[in-house]
Design an enzyme around this catalytic site. Structure first.
Site, PDB file in Angstrom:
ATOM      1  N   ASP A  16       3.415  -6.397  -0.461  1.00 54.94           N
ATOM      2  CA  ASP A  16       1.934  -5.766  -0.417  1.00 54.94           C
ATOM      3  C   ASP A  16       0.738  -6.759  -0.690  1.00 54.94           C
ATOM      4  OD1 ASP A  16       3.367  -3.214  -0.219  1.00 54.94           O
ATOM      5  OD2 ASP A  16       3.878  -3.525  -2.285  1.00 54.94           O
ATOM      6  N   GLY A  18      -1.390  -7.944   1.201  1.00 50.91           N
ATOM      7  CA  GLY A  18      -2.445  -7.670   2.078  1.00 50.91           C
ATOM      8  C   GLY A  18      -2.399  -8.553   3.478  1.00 50.91           C
ATOM      9  N   LYS A  19      -1.039  -8.657   3.657  1.00 50.80           N
ATOM     10  CA  LYS A  19      -0.750  -9.425   4.920  1.00 50.80           C
ATOM     11  C   LYS A  19      -1.299  -8.763   5.983  1.00 50.80           C
ATOM     12  CE  LYS A  19       3.729  -9.034   4.284  1.00 50.80           C
ATOM     13  NZ  LYS A  19       3.587  -8.612   2.690  1.00 50.80           N
ATOM     14  N   GLY A  43       4.711  -1.503   5.114  1.00 46.71           N
ATOM     15  CA  GLY A  43       3.658  -0.578   5.624  1.00 46.71           C
ATOM     16  C   GLY A  43       2.416  -1.493   5.506  1.00 46.71           C
ATOM     17  N   HIS A  44       1.633  -1.839   6.437  1.00 46.91           N
ATOM     18  CA  HIS A  44       0.639  -2.452   6.653  1.00 46.91           C
ATOM     19  C   HIS A  44      -0.642  -1.497   7.021  1.00 46.91           C
ATOM     20  CE1 HIS A  44       2.264  -6.335   8.168  1.00 46.91           C
ATOM     21  NE2 HIS A  44       2.396  -6.229   6.992  1.00 46.91           N
ATOM     22  N   GLN A 226       7.403  -7.660   3.754  1.00 48.32           N
ATOM     23  CA  GLN A 226       7.803  -7.842   2.204  1.00 48.32           C
ATOM     24  C   GLN A 226       7.085  -9.194   1.805  1.00 48.32           C
ATOM     25  OE1 GLN A 226      10.626  -6.722   4.502  1.00 48.32           O
ATOM     26  NE2 GLN A 226       9.610  -4.809   4.210  1.00 48.32           N
ATOM     27  N   THR A 301       1.730   2.098   0.787  1.00 47.97           N
ATOM     28  CA  THR A 301       1.324   2.581   2.151  1.00 47.97           C
ATOM     29  C   THR A 301       2.568   3.210   2.590  1.00 47.97           C
ATOM     30  OG1 THR A 301       0.389   0.360   2.254  1.00 47.97           O
ATOM     31  CG2 THR A 301       0.741   1.937   4.169  1.00 47.97           C
ATOM     32  N   THR A 302       3.820   2.952   2.384  1.00 53.08           N
ATOM     33  CA  THR A 302       4.995   3.661   2.833  1.00 53.08           C
ATOM     34  C   THR A 302       5.556   5.016   2.079  1.00 53.08           C
ATOM     35  OG1 THR A 302       5.743   1.695   3.958  1.00 53.08           O
ATOM     36  CG2 THR A 302       7.325   3.042   3.578  1.00 53.08           C
ATOM     37  N   LEU A 334      -9.606 -10.628  -4.071  1.00 52.04           N
ATOM     38  CA  LEU A 334     -10.221 -11.337  -5.044  1.00 52.04           C
ATOM     39  C   LEU A 334     -11.374 -10.298  -5.680  1.00 52.04           C
ATOM     40  CD1 LEU A 334     -10.811 -13.971  -6.672  1.00 52.04           C
ATOM     41  CD2 LEU A 334     -12.420 -14.691  -4.862  1.00 52.04           C
ATOM     42  N   SER A 415     -10.054 -13.177   1.016  1.00 52.42           N
ATOM     43  CA  SER A 415     -10.277 -11.732   1.223  1.00 52.42           C
ATOM     44  C   SER A 415     -11.115 -11.143   0.213  1.00 52.42           C
ATOM     45  CB  SER A 415      -8.845 -11.080   1.876  1.00 52.42           C
ATOM     46  OG  SER A 415      -9.509  -9.695   2.128  1.00 52.42           O
TER      47      SER A 415
HETATM   48  P1  IMP Z   1      14.245  -1.558   0.775  1.00 46.17           P
HETATM   49  O1  IMP Z   1      13.554  -2.603   1.410  1.00 46.17           O
HETATM   50  O2  IMP Z   1      13.597  -0.097   0.903  1.00 46.17           O
HETATM   51  O3  IMP Z   1      15.649  -1.659   0.729  1.00 46.17           O
HETATM   52  O4  IMP Z   1      13.699  -1.820  -0.903  1.00 46.17           O
HETATM   53  C1  IMP Z   1      14.305  -2.972  -1.569  1.00 46.17           C
HETATM   54  C2  IMP Z   1      13.107  -3.547  -2.656  1.00 46.17           C
HETATM   55  O5  IMP Z   1      12.338  -3.941  -1.628  1.00 46.17           O
HETATM   56  C3  IMP Z   1      12.553  -2.285  -3.458  1.00 46.17           C
HETATM   57  O6  IMP Z   1      11.896  -2.970  -4.767  1.00 46.17           O
HETATM   58  C4  IMP Z   1      11.254  -2.004  -2.446  1.00 46.17           C
HETATM   59  O7  IMP Z   1      10.031  -1.422  -3.445  1.00 46.17           O
HETATM   60  C5  IMP Z   1      10.790  -3.313  -2.056  1.00 46.17           C
HETATM   61  N1  IMP Z   1      10.061  -3.453  -0.721  1.00 46.17           N
HETATM   62  C6  IMP Z   1      10.589  -3.089   0.561  1.00 46.17           C
HETATM   63  N2  IMP Z   1       9.365  -3.131   1.318  1.00 46.17           N
HETATM   64  C7  IMP Z   1       8.386  -3.433   0.588  1.00 46.17           C
HETATM   65  C8  IMP Z   1       7.058  -3.798   1.122  1.00 46.17           C
HETATM   66  O8  IMP Z   1       6.714  -3.553   2.110  1.00 46.17           O
HETATM   67  N3  IMP Z   1       6.427  -3.845   0.044  1.00 46.17           N
HETATM   68  C9  IMP Z   1       6.620  -4.062  -1.139  1.00 46.17           C
HETATM   69  N4  IMP Z   1       7.805  -3.722  -1.658  1.00 46.17           N
HETATM   70  C10 IMP Z   1       8.865  -3.579  -0.902  1.00 46.17           C
END
Ligand code: IMP
Length: 436
Positions: A16, A18-19, A43-44, A226, A301-302, A334, A415
Site C-alpha cells: 500500500d 502507492g505503487k 489493489g492498486h 505488496q 483497496t481490496t 508527502l 508524489s
Molecule cells: P494474503 O496475501 O492475502 O495471504 O495476506 C497476507 C498478509 O499480506 C496480510 O497481512 C495482508 O494484509 C497482507 N497483504 C496482502 N496483500 C496486500 C497488499 O496489497 N497490501 C497490503 N497488505 C497486503
C-alpha cells in the site's frame, strides 16, 4: 546482456505504498508492463483525471493504449475476478487487448478462498490477517504440485480434466479438516466456463514475449505487488504474503535472467502503514496515527480494512534497500503530512536496552524493539500543487533530505497527491530514459 531499459518497481514497506500511482506515471512511457507475483490480494487505485480505477490483477499499464501487459508465471490468478476486472475496464472504454497471461501462472480457485478463510478461523488469535483471497492456499497447491495452471484454460476439456483430478482431494480437505461441505464438480465447471473461455485465448508464453521485447530495446516495467516486509522469505514471517515480493522475483516470476534488471525503484510512503497482524515498530496509536489514517484515506483497496498507521521507519527502509538492491526511492503521500505540528522518522530501534540500526531477523526480537525517533517541525502549506522540489516548503524539503540520508538511497520521485500530475521528479538521472 541487459538492454538498459528495464525498471522494477517494488514496495519498500508493508504494501500500500502507492505503487499503483508511481507505476501508472512511469507506465505512460513503457512498451511493456509485467507483474511477477501475487494475485488479487493486490489493489492498486489509479486516479486519472476524473476517473478512479481499482485494479487487482491487471497492471496499471493497461490504461495506456498500446502497452503490452503481462501477468507473469510467478502470479496466482483468480479467473473469475480477472474477468470482472476486464469487463469493468472495457465498460469504461479501456482497451484490454494488450493483456497476456503466462501459461505457467497458477489459478486461484474458489476452494482456495474457503481454505484461506477457514485456516484463519482455525488460527484464531494467531491469525495472519490475510486478504481472504485464497493466496496462501493457491501458492501452497503450486508447491504441492497439485495446482491448475493458466495453460489448462486454453481448452475447456483440459480444465475439466484437471478439476476432475484435483477436486476430490480439495473436497476431502474441506470436509475432514474444516467441516465445509465442499464443491460439486459440474456446478464449479458451470461457474468457471465463461471465465475459462474468455481468458484461454490470452494465455501465452510470456517469457518469450519478454525476451523479444528485451531484444527490441523496449522500455520494460516490472510491477511489484505488496511490499518488502511482506516477502515470504524476508518479511515479518509468518505475517507475510505467500510470494516473493522483492526485485529478484521479477526475473524468476517472468522467466528471464537476472541480468535484465537494470534499476530498482522502491516505493515508500512518507509515513508507514500495515494491514493485517504482526509487529510494526513505528505504529502510532495516538491522535497522530488516526490523523494519518483519515488524511491518507488509509483503508484497503481490496478489503476496505482500516490500515494501521505510524511514522516513517528508516530501519525497514534500509533493509528494503538491501534485500531489493534499490537504486532509487519514490516517496509518496508527502502531502498527507501537511498540517502536522511535528513529523517523525524512526532512525533506529531500542531493542531491550541496546541500540539496533539493522532490522532484526526474527519477529520475536522485532516485537521487543521500540523506535528511536528524530522529530522535525512540520509544515502547514498545502503542497498538492507543488511540481518541483523548490515548490515545497523548507521543512518538507528537509524531511526528504533526512530520509535520503538515513536510508542511504537517492529519492528520484516524490508524489504529492493521487493524480498523475501531482508528481515531482527530484532526481531524473536514472528515470530520464523513462519520462524525459
Ligand atoms: P494474503 O496475501 O492475502 O495471504 O495476506 C497476507 C498478509 O499480506 C496480510 O497481512 C495482508 O494484509 C497482507 N497483504 C496482502 N496483500 C496486500 C497488499 O496489497 N497490501 C497490503 N497488505 C497486503
Amino acid at each position: 546482456m541487459s538492454n538498459g531499459n528495464s525498471l522494477v518497481v517494488v514496495g519498500a514497506q508493508w504494501g500500500d505504498e502507492g505503487k499503483g500511482k508511481v507505476i501508472d506515471y512511469l507506465a505512460d512511457k513503457a512498451d511493456l508492463v509485467a507483474r511477477f507475483q501475487g494475485g488479487n490480494n493486490a489493489g492498486h487505485t489509479v486516479v486519472y483525471g476524473a476517473n478512479i480505477f481499482k485494479l487487482h490483477h491487471v497492471p496499471s499499464g493497461i490504461l495506456n493504449e498500446g502497452t503490452l501487459c503481462l501477468l507473469g508465471n510467478g502470479m496466482v490468478v483468480d479467473p473469475l475476478v480477472l474477468v470482472d476486472e476486464l469487463s469493468e475496464l472495457e465498460k469504461r472504454g479501456i482497451n484490454t487487448k494488450g493483456l497476456r497471461i503466462s501459461s505457467k501462472a497458477h489459478l486461484n480457485m474458489f476452494y482456495h478462498r474457503d481454505l484461506d478463510e477457514e485456516n484463519e478461523k482455525l488460527l484464531g488469535e494467531r491469525k495472519i490477517g490475510t486478504t481472504g483471497r485464497g493466496i496462501g492456499p493457491a501458492y501452497a497447491d503450486k508447491v504441492m504440485r497439485r495446482g491448475i495452471r493458466a495453460v489448462d484454460m486454453v481448452e475447456f476439456r483440459t480444465f475439466r480434466q484437471r478439476l476432475e483430478e484435483i477436486l476430490p482431494l480439495q473436497n476431502l480437505i474441506l470436509n475432514k479438516i474444516y467441516d465445509h461441505k465442499g464443491y460439486d464438480l459440474e456446478q464449479l465447471l458451470d461457474i468457471y466456463r465463461p471465465a475459462v473461455e474468455r481468458l484461454g485465448p490470452l494465455v501465452s508464453d510470456t517469457s518469450l514475449i519478454l525476451a523479444e521485447s528485451l531484444q527490441n530495446g523496449d522500455k520494460i516495467l516490472f510491477e511489484g505487488a505488496q511490499g518488502a516486509l511482506l516477502d515470504l522469505d524476508h518479511g515479518t514471517y509468518p505475517y507475510v504474503t505467500s510470494s516473493s515480493t522483492t526485485a529478484a522475483a521479477a526475473a524468476s516470476g517472468n522467466g528471464i535472467g537476472p541480468q535484465h534488471i537494470d534499476q530498482v525503484l522502491g516505493v515508500i510512503k512518507a509515513y508507514t502503514t500495515r494491514v493485517g497482524e504482526g509487529p510494526f515498530p513505528t505504529e502510532d496509536h495516538s491522535e497522530a496515527g488516526a490523523q494519518l489514517r483519515e488524511r491518507g484515506n488509509e483503508f484497503g483497496t481490496t478489503t476496505g480494512r482500516p490500515r494501521r498507521c505510524g511514522w516513517f521507519d528508516a530501519v525497514i527502509a534500509r533493509y528494503a534497500a538491501r534485500i531489493n538492491g534499490l537504486t532509487g526511492l519514490a516517496v509518496t503521500k508527502l502531502d498527507v503530512l501537511s498540517g502536522m505540528d511535528t513529523v517523525k522518522i524512526g532512525v533506529s530501534y531500542d531493542c531491550e536496552g541496546s541500540r539496533a540500526e539493522i532490522f532484526p531477523t526474527s519477529i520475536e526480537k522485532l516485537s521487543k524493539c521500540s523506535p528511536v525517533f528524530e522529530t522535525f517541525p512540520g509544515w502547514d502549506e498545502d503542497i498538492s500543487r507543488a511540481r518541483t522540489i523548490e515548490d515545497l516548503p523548507a521543512a518538507a524539503r528537509h524531511f526528504l533530505e533526512v530520509i535520503e540520508d538515513r536510508v542511504g538511497v537517492r529519492i528520484e520521485l516524490v508524489s504529492v497527491g493521487p493524480d498523475r500530475s501531482q508528481t515531482i521528479i527530484k532526481d531524473s538521472s536514472n528515470l530520464k530514459r523513462w519520462h524525459f
